[in-house]
Every structure is written in structure tokens, then in C-alpha cells.
Motif scaffolding. Sequence first.
Motif, mmCIF file in Angstrom:
data_model
loop_
_atom_site.group_PDB
_atom_site.id
_atom_site.type_symbol
_atom_site.label_atom_id
_atom_site.label_comp_id
_atom_site.label_asym_id
_atom_site.label_seq_id
_atom_site.Cartn_x
_atom_site.Cartn_y
_atom_site.Cartn_z
ATOM 1 N N LEU A 10 0.730 -1.271 -0.044
ATOM 2 C CA LEU A 10 -0.024 -0.044 0.018
ATOM 3 C C LEU A 10 0.830 1.115 -0.135
ATOM 4 C CD1 LEU A 10 -2.636 -1.123 2.678
ATOM 5 C CD2 LEU A 10 -2.810 -0.930 0.078
ATOM 6 N N SER A 11 0.289 2.314 -0.393
ATOM 7 C CA SER A 11 1.277 3.555 -0.414
ATOM 8 C C SER A 11 1.124 4.017 0.921
ATOM 9 C CB SER A 11 0.403 4.588 -1.363
ATOM 10 O OG SER A 11 -0.617 5.168 -0.909
ATOM 11 N N ASN A 12 2.069 4.732 1.243
ATOM 12 C CA ASN A 12 2.313 5.354 2.464
ATOM 13 C C ASN A 12 1.326 6.417 2.991
ATOM 14 O OD1 ASN A 12 4.998 4.407 2.961
ATOM 15 N ND2 ASN A 12 5.905 6.024 1.942
ATOM 16 N N ARG A 13 0.405 6.931 1.905
ATOM 17 C CA ARG A 13 -0.695 7.704 1.994
ATOM 18 C C ARG A 13 -1.858 7.008 2.308
ATOM 19 N NH1 ARG A 13 -1.823 11.861 -2.753
ATOM 20 N NH2 ARG A 13 0.250 12.256 -2.318
ATOM 21 N N VAL A 14 -1.895 5.746 1.881
ATOM 22 C CA VAL A 14 -3.101 5.109 2.255
ATOM 23 C C VAL A 14 -2.783 4.332 3.474
ATOM 24 C CG1 VAL A 14 -4.282 2.820 1.761
ATOM 25 C CG2 VAL A 14 -3.934 4.337 -0.207
ATOM 26 N N ARG A 15 -1.700 3.894 3.864
ATOM 27 C CA ARG A 15 -1.427 3.606 5.528
ATOM 28 C C ARG A 15 -1.518 4.795 6.516
ATOM 29 N NH1 ARG A 15 1.267 -1.408 5.581
ATOM 30 N NH2 ARG A 15 1.988 -2.271 3.802
ATOM 31 N N ALA A 16 -1.255 5.940 5.903
ATOM 32 C CA ALA A 16 -1.456 7.029 7.095
ATOM 33 C C ALA A 16 -2.949 7.417 6.939
ATOM 34 C CB ALA A 16 -0.805 8.151 6.387
ATOM 35 N N ALA A 69 -9.662 -2.724 12.297
ATOM 36 C CA ALA A 69 -9.553 -2.956 10.940
ATOM 37 C C ALA A 69 -8.679 -2.118 10.078
ATOM 38 C CB ALA A 69 -11.042 -2.778 9.907
ATOM 39 N N THR A 70 -9.000 -0.724 10.224
ATOM 40 C CA THR A 70 -8.113 0.151 9.676
ATOM 41 C C THR A 70 -6.628 -0.177 10.314
ATOM 42 O OG1 THR A 70 -9.096 1.987 11.233
ATOM 43 C CG2 THR A 70 -9.719 1.910 8.972
ATOM 44 N N GLY A 71 -6.488 -0.189 11.619
ATOM 45 C CA GLY A 71 -5.266 -0.248 12.060
ATOM 46 C C GLY A 71 -4.505 -1.708 11.508
ATOM 47 N N SER A 72 -5.330 -2.485 11.257
ATOM 48 C CA SER A 72 -4.637 -3.624 10.800
ATOM 49 C C SER A 72 -4.294 -3.504 9.314
ATOM 50 C CB SER A 72 -5.465 -5.081 10.770
ATOM 51 O OG SER A 72 -5.906 -5.185 12.082
ATOM 52 N N VAL A 73 -4.823 -2.796 8.737
ATOM 53 C CA VAL A 73 -4.408 -2.474 7.087
ATOM 54 C C VAL A 73 -3.463 -1.573 7.009
ATOM 55 C CG1 VAL A 73 -5.221 -1.080 5.013
ATOM 56 C CG2 VAL A 73 -6.690 -2.725 6.249
ATOM 57 N N ALA A 74 -3.353 -0.437 8.165
ATOM 58 C CA ALA A 74 -2.105 0.470 8.147
ATOM 59 C C ALA A 74 -0.980 -0.214 8.333
ATOM 60 C CB ALA A 74 -2.362 1.542 9.427
ATOM 61 N N VAL A 139 -10.516 2.696 -0.938
ATOM 62 C CA VAL A 139 -9.262 1.859 -0.714
ATOM 63 C C VAL A 139 -9.447 0.525 -0.903
ATOM 64 C CG1 VAL A 139 -7.611 1.315 0.990
ATOM 65 C CG2 VAL A 139 -8.121 3.532 0.564
ATOM 66 N N VAL A 140 -10.394 -0.137 -0.149
ATOM 67 C CA VAL A 140 -10.856 -1.500 0.029
ATOM 68 C C VAL A 140 -11.130 -1.985 -1.281
ATOM 69 C CG1 VAL A 140 -12.408 -3.137 1.298
ATOM 70 C CG2 VAL A 140 -11.744 -1.131 2.350
#
Length: 220
Positions: A10-16, A69-74, A139-140
Motif C-alpha cells: 500500500l502507498s504510504n498515503r493509504v497507510r497513513a 480493521a483500519t489499524g490492521s490495514v495500516a 481503498v478497500v
Amino acid sequence: MNQAKAHPSLSNRVRAFSAVIAVVCLAAVGLQLAISLPAYFEKGRSLGGSLVEYFSYFTIQSNLLVALATGSVAVGGFSDRFFTRPKVLSAIVVYITIVCVVYNAVLRAIFHPVGWGRVADELLHVADPLLYIIFWLMVVPKNGIAYKSTLSWLLYPLVYIVYILIRGAFTARYPYFFLDTVKYGYPKVAVHIAILVVVFWMFCLLYAFIAQRISARKSA
């Protein structure tokens, strides 16, 4: 090919963005907890009883699911791990959407928090849901989201309702007035539950439809 290979990074932007949503949700849950505990103590509740009551709200549970969920994706991107699977992430968007819709359509008129309570209220019921809906839309991954898979998304709400009814039978306390069998009786509450299940499934089907349209557009 598993999800991890299909989505290697994932891009850093998406992770952020994912991390920001997780932090905002956790902050909202923590703020509301700090506000709620003193109110419970004033009613003579124990710490354990207060925590059980607080975490029995569907709103709180759904916001925690979003944070998880979002923390896991990050941290790890999309993979075969449970909370990063597209179908699980799609089920969670249904739950948090219901939180937003039910609160703003039914509960806002009878609940008027002030000060920090208002801040927590808006975060939990408006800001967090909107952030996650945007996250899901943008994103998903949405490949493989079929209408038949939405039936499994109803399992958690059904288990939650059963838990609330069992707990309420022993404590006579219900987090939401429309599930209060002491006030309305079981027949009327059963009608409320039937309506809720229909609403849940309608949103499940709506998000499945959106996922299929987005997938079709990207593959065209």
C-alpha cells in the motif's frame, strides 16, 4: 492467488489514512468512556458493571471494529488475516453505516449531549462512519463481493441482539430503547428486530451492489 499477493503493498498515503481513522476511532471511544464512567459511578455501578454496560453499545463495538480493521490495514495492508480481508472490511462498513443512520434518524432527537460529550457523540456517530465509508469506497478491494456473501454479514448483528436480550432479561437494562422488552414487551421488540434485520440486509445488498459496480468499472 491469495489476497496478500494480489495486494502486495500500500502507498504510504493509504497507510497513513488508515492509521488516522484508527486513531480517531480509538480517541472517540476513549473520550466517551471517560465521560460515561463517572455517570455510571454516580448511579452506583461498579467498575466492572460500568465497563460491561459501556462496551455493550453497538456504536462502541462498531467503532472498535473500524479501529481494529483500519489499524490492521495500516500495519500489514490487505491480506488473508481476518480483519484485512475485503469481505470483512465490507461487513464492517455496513455496521458503522447503521450506527450513523440509526443514530441520526432515530436517536439524535432524544439525546442532546453537551461539551465534550457532544464532541464524542459527533465523532462516534458521524465523523468515524464517514471516514470509514470513504476508506471503503476509495481503498478497500472489492473483487469477489457477491450478494450471497452478505448473509454472513448479518451474523454479528444477530449475535449482538441475542446478547442484549439475554443480558436485559437479567439486568432489565438495554442500550437502545427499541430493544427494551420491559417497556415494549417481547412481541413488539420482535417487530423492531425484524425491521432492524431488514435494514441491515438492505445495506448489505447496497454495498455489495456498489462493490460490483466499482469492480466492473475497474475491469472494463
